[in-house]
Design a protein around this motif. Structure first.
Motif, short mmCIF file in Angstrom:
data_model
loop_
_atom_site.label_atom_id
_atom_site.label_comp_id
_atom_site.label_asym_id
_atom_site.label_seq_id
_atom_site.Cartn_x
_atom_site.Cartn_y
_atom_site.Cartn_z
N PRO A 246 0.83 -1.29 -0.07
CA PRO A 246 -0.15 -0.08 -0.12
C PRO A 246 0.68 1.33 -0.09
O PRO A 246 0.83 2.10 0.94
CB PRO A 246 -0.86 -0.04 1.41
N TRP A 247 1.75 1.51 -0.82
CA TRP A 247 2.43 2.64 -1.25
C TRP A 247 1.26 3.88 -1.35
O TRP A 247 0.27 3.51 -1.95
CB TRP A 247 3.47 2.77 -2.10
N ALA A 248 1.87 5.01 -1.51
CA ALA A 248 0.94 5.99 -2.07
C ALA A 248 0.70 6.04 -3.48
O ALA A 248 1.61 5.57 -4.33
CB ALA A 248 1.71 7.29 -1.53
N GLY A 249 -0.39 5.92 -3.78
CA GLY A 249 -0.56 5.73 -5.45
C GLY A 249 -0.85 4.30 -5.85
O GLY A 249 -0.52 4.05 -6.89
N HIS A 250 -0.72 3.40 -4.83
CA HIS A 250 -0.77 1.98 -5.23
C HIS A 250 -2.12 1.59 -6.28
O HIS A 250 -1.87 0.43 -6.86
CB HIS A 250 -0.97 1.05 -3.95
N GLU A 251 -3.16 2.33 -6.07
CA GLU A 251 -4.31 2.30 -6.96
C GLU A 251 -3.87 2.37 -8.44
O GLU A 251 -4.63 1.71 -9.24
CB GLU A 251 -5.53 3.10 -6.60
N THR B 184 3.20 7.41 -9.24
CA THR B 184 2.49 8.88 -9.76
C THR B 184 2.18 8.59 -11.20
O THR B 184 2.66 7.45 -11.73
CB THR B 184 3.38 10.01 -9.42
N ALA B 185 1.60 9.44 -11.63
CA ALA B 185 1.30 9.39 -13.27
C ALA B 185 2.63 9.44 -14.16
O ALA B 185 2.41 9.12 -15.15
CB ALA B 185 0.28 10.59 -13.39
N GLU B 186 3.63 10.00 -13.36
CA GLU B 186 4.83 10.01 -14.09
C GLU B 186 5.80 8.80 -13.93
O GLU B 186 6.82 8.45 -14.79
CB GLU B 186 5.75 11.27 -13.59
#
Length: 771
Positions: A490-495, A578-580
């Motif tokens: 569950p990192w930030a942005g794992h979704e 992230t998106a990048e």
């Protein structure tokens, strides 16, 4: 010529460094050396030149053992004297000492020539010997020898010229020729104290004079004393020493030991309190009861390294033995006793742990066990003639479930496999790229399982209600539903993450899942490499694989993705998606449009009733693979792993299920790996890659570790003809040792290339003892 000075200022070169310098120079092609030594040992042997060129050493101030074990083609000249053990174990070299030789000069010499231009020390020429396949050793001394010279000499020629030795009572020293049993010793001058109970002194005959005349010039030229030719060539001053023949030697009175023990020894003997003397005389070499050791033909007692390292336990060396015997169909069927996926797994996707441990790999290249599996793809086993009437339900149509079903069907049980996917095969069908596992191979092996009588029910997802129904309708149930839920951290942005297993399944279904131009794969195991290959197939232009540790994927899989252009980075610790792309804990951005995670999978066991024993999300069976009454499990539901691990576990599970259904006990066979020291690999010729045979003919190279290859070496080598080959009624064979002939020497165990014979201490009780 290479000159080596062993002193640099106050620094002295060690013996080891000097010998290494000589070796390095020879490697570069040097053949002639001048060595200013300072007591370094072992100069001049044993050395040989790969092209057969002669080697020459000129040495000053050597240490002990100059010319030790010197080989043919080597010449050593010592300027001045040399200390002890000159020419020790000389095996063909020419050694010239222009001064004195120390104690034990020419000790144990077996071939070659040793010339001493002065005196030789104590025990010089002792234990000289002669192998009749080679020229006899020759040992010449200009002056005289110290005491105990030529002690226990058993062959060769020794010459003592006696020059400048008139002041000595004996040019051979005190007690010369003690125990001499062979060879010839020529001497000039006085010789007292010779052991006349072992030798006799005789005048020279024409052959003796001819020999001395022929060799004298070479000797004197070598030691640079040619002016002495006339002085020491008056053959009337010479004599020779030869050993007494057996008939000439004094004999001891013949004592009948048995009569002595029975008639003169006190009744019962001095050990009557512990044994009853049977009057037998036990010699040093004996047979039967009194042997110290007995040989046992331990055929197949040990597992070969390939079998021991294979988690499915496939005895590949037995397959090669069958091929060696011409039993080709039987060899191809043998693997099906252990796995139904000889081609899909063994021949395609298995890392072939068997080959990693192959003894042959330590000689040249491992035998081709993986490729051998492909020859069994079309092999067929007959259905069981008698059915048990017992039924088994298997949940999961992957490697573990289908393997368990295969074995249970062969044992006569009626088996039904329930699979949630539309096709059987589990990860072999759904996940592994088609480039690694051909669909045609898998289809053939699935049909073979079905033809064995296994019923396939695909497209059936088992929930709690259906599982309860299966449990009621079948006599036993095997849970082998695998691990198909991708793990996510569950990192930030794992979704934003795509699960690797879902991606691979979509690729294999032909759905062509969309990916960006730059793909990041988290996890560098084999699944990660599969995802990287799939990403390129789906149109990715660049793939970066990252991991927190060194990639765990097989070398060949890593090499493949690198060839496609992928980059592997480690250690990389992910902080955010992230998106990048991926932001690491160090703040670095790894750019990517799509991020796929492949850090393992977990089983979905939600269909099981409450109370089933779990540990960390997996089933925790007992030692019989049971998780409940009549409920068993195998494969990734216990612990996610390799396909071959699941296959091996499923076979053991099937045996436990059979034991449960039939009321028997399944005894697992745990074999010890054959010790490497029992294998005589020198028997096998080396094979280079360009000479590799086809896998089905690799039995020519297989060492057959732990299983008899019927090479006949043991009974041909037995000095007592104690070993015989016995044909068995079933067409097999065995080798047996006759205790009435066997002396327990161990030659059979030493010569066996496969480690079959073992020497055991003789445990047969000696009945003369009272205890």
């Amino acid at each position: 010529m290479l000159r080596i000075h062993t002193f640099d200022g106050h620094n002295r070169m060690s013996t080891q460094d000097l010998l290494q310098a000589i070796h390095d120079a020879m490697t570069d092609g040097e053949t002639e050396f001048y060595i200013e030594a300072s007591g370094q040992h072992d100069i001049g042997g044993p050395l040989w030149q790969p092209e057969g060129k002669p080697l020459k050493f000129t040495v000053k101030n050597p240490g002990q053992r100059v010319g030790s074990m010197c080989l043919e083609g080597t010449e050593i000249i010592v300027e001045g004297s040399a200390p002890a053990d000159v020419g020790w174990l000389n095996a063909g070299g020419k050694i010239v000492v222009r001064g004195d030789g120390g104690d034990t000069t020419a000790h144990c010499a077996a071939s070659g020539t040793i010339y001493i231009g002065g005196r030789a020390g104590t025990r010089s020429g002792s234990l000289m010997k002669h192998d009749p396949l080679y020229e006899p050793p020759e040992f010449w001394v200009l002056k005289n020898c110290g005491s105990f010279s030529y002690e226990f000499m058993s062959g060769g020629i020794a010459v003592v010229c006696g020059y400048d030795s008139e002041q000595f009572d004996s040019v051979l020293g005190e007690r010369s020729c003690v125990g001499m049993v062979g060879g010839t010793l020529y001497f000039r001058g006085k010789a007292r104290g010779i052991s006349l109970k072992d030798v006799k002194i005789m005048p020279l005959d024409e052959q003796d004079i001819d020999y001395l005349n022929r060799k004298m010039d070479d000797f004197l030229v070598s030691i640079e004393r040619t002016e002495l030719r006339a002085t020491i060539s008056n053959w009337r001053e010479w004599q020779k020493v030869v050993p007494l023949t057996y008939e000439e030697r004094p004999k001891k009175a013949n004592t009948n030991i048995t009569a002595f023990r029975c008639e003169q020894w006190p009744a019962g003997g001095i050990f009557a309190d512990v044994c009853n003397d049977d009057g037998k005389v036990v010699g040093l070499v004996t047979t039967g009861l009194y042997r110290q050791r007995v040989p046992v033909w331990d055929n197949a007692r040990y597992a070969a390294p390939c079998e021991f390292n294979c988690t499915a336990g496939i005895p590949s060396q037995q397959r090669f033995n069958l091929l060696r015997e011409g039993k080709i169909e039987e060899a191809y069927k043998l693997v099906l006793e252990y796995t139904p996926f000889s081609g899909s797994v063994c021949g395609a996707v298995c890392p072939n742990l068997c080959m990693d441990e192959c003894t042959r790999g330590k000689i040249d290249l491992s035998v081709q066990i993986g490729q051998l599996g492909n020859y069994s793809v079309d092999a067929v086993l007959e259905r069981p003639a008698v059915l048990t009437g017992k039924t088994v339900g298997v949940v999961g149509g992957g490697a573990a479930g289908l393997t368990a079903a295969w074995h249970l069907a062969r044992l006569g049980h009626s088996v039904t496999v329930f699979e949630a996917d539309q096709k059987m095969g589990g990860k072999m069908e759904q996940v592994i790229p088609r480039s690694r596992l051909p669909q045609q191979t898998l289809a053939k092996e699935l049909k073979r399982i079905e033809d064995m009588g296994v019923t396939f029910r695909s497209g059936v997802k088992v929930d709690r209600d259906l599982f309860a129904q299966i449990r009621d309708e079948y006599d036993a149930v095997v849970i082998a539903s695998g691990a198909h839920t991708g793990r996510v951290i569950p990192w930030a942005g794992h979704e934003r993450l795509i699960k690797g297993i879902d991606f691979l399944k979509a690729v294999n279904r032909g759905e062509k899942p969309a990916v960006g131009k730059r793909v990041i794969v988290i996890g560098c195991g084999n699944s990660g490499m599969d995802v990287a290959v799939g990403a390129y197939q789906m149109g990715a232009e660049a793939v970066t694989c990252i991991d927190v540790q060194q990639p765990a994927a097989y070398a060949r899989e890593i090499a493949h993705v690198k060839e496609l252009g992928a980059t592997l980075l480690w250690p990389v610790f992910t902080k955010e998606i992230t998106a990048e792309g991926v932001i690491t804990q160090s703040g670095q951005l790894i750019k990517g449009d799509t991020v796929i995670i492949t850090i393992g999978e977990a089983p979905d066991l939600s269909f099981l009733p409450e109370g089933v024993n779990l540990e960390r999300g997996c089933l925790k069976p007992d030692e019989h693979y049971r998780v409940g009454p009549g409920i068993f499990t195998a494969g990734d539901t216990i612990r996610p792993g390799r396909l071959v691990d699941a296959i091996g576990a499923a076979r053991r599970t099937a045996m436990e299920v059979d034991a449960y259904l039939t009321g028997k006990t399944y005894e697992r066979e745990e074999k010890e790996k054959v010790p490497a020291t029992k294998l005589s690999t020198a028997y096998f010729k080396k094979c280079h890659a360009c000479d590799l045979p086809a896998a089905k003919e690799d039995y020519l190279r297989c060492v057959s570790c732990g299983t008899c290859r019927d090479c006949h070496m043991c009974f041909k080598s037995c000095p007592e003809n104690a070993i015989s080959r016995v044909s068995l009624p079933d067409g097999g064979f065995q080798y047996v040792s006759d205790p009435d002939k066997c002396i327990g020497c161990g030659i059979c165990a030493g010569v066996c290339p496969c480690g079959i014979w073992t020497m055991y201490s003789n445990s047969e009780p000696i009945l003369i003892y009272n205890v």
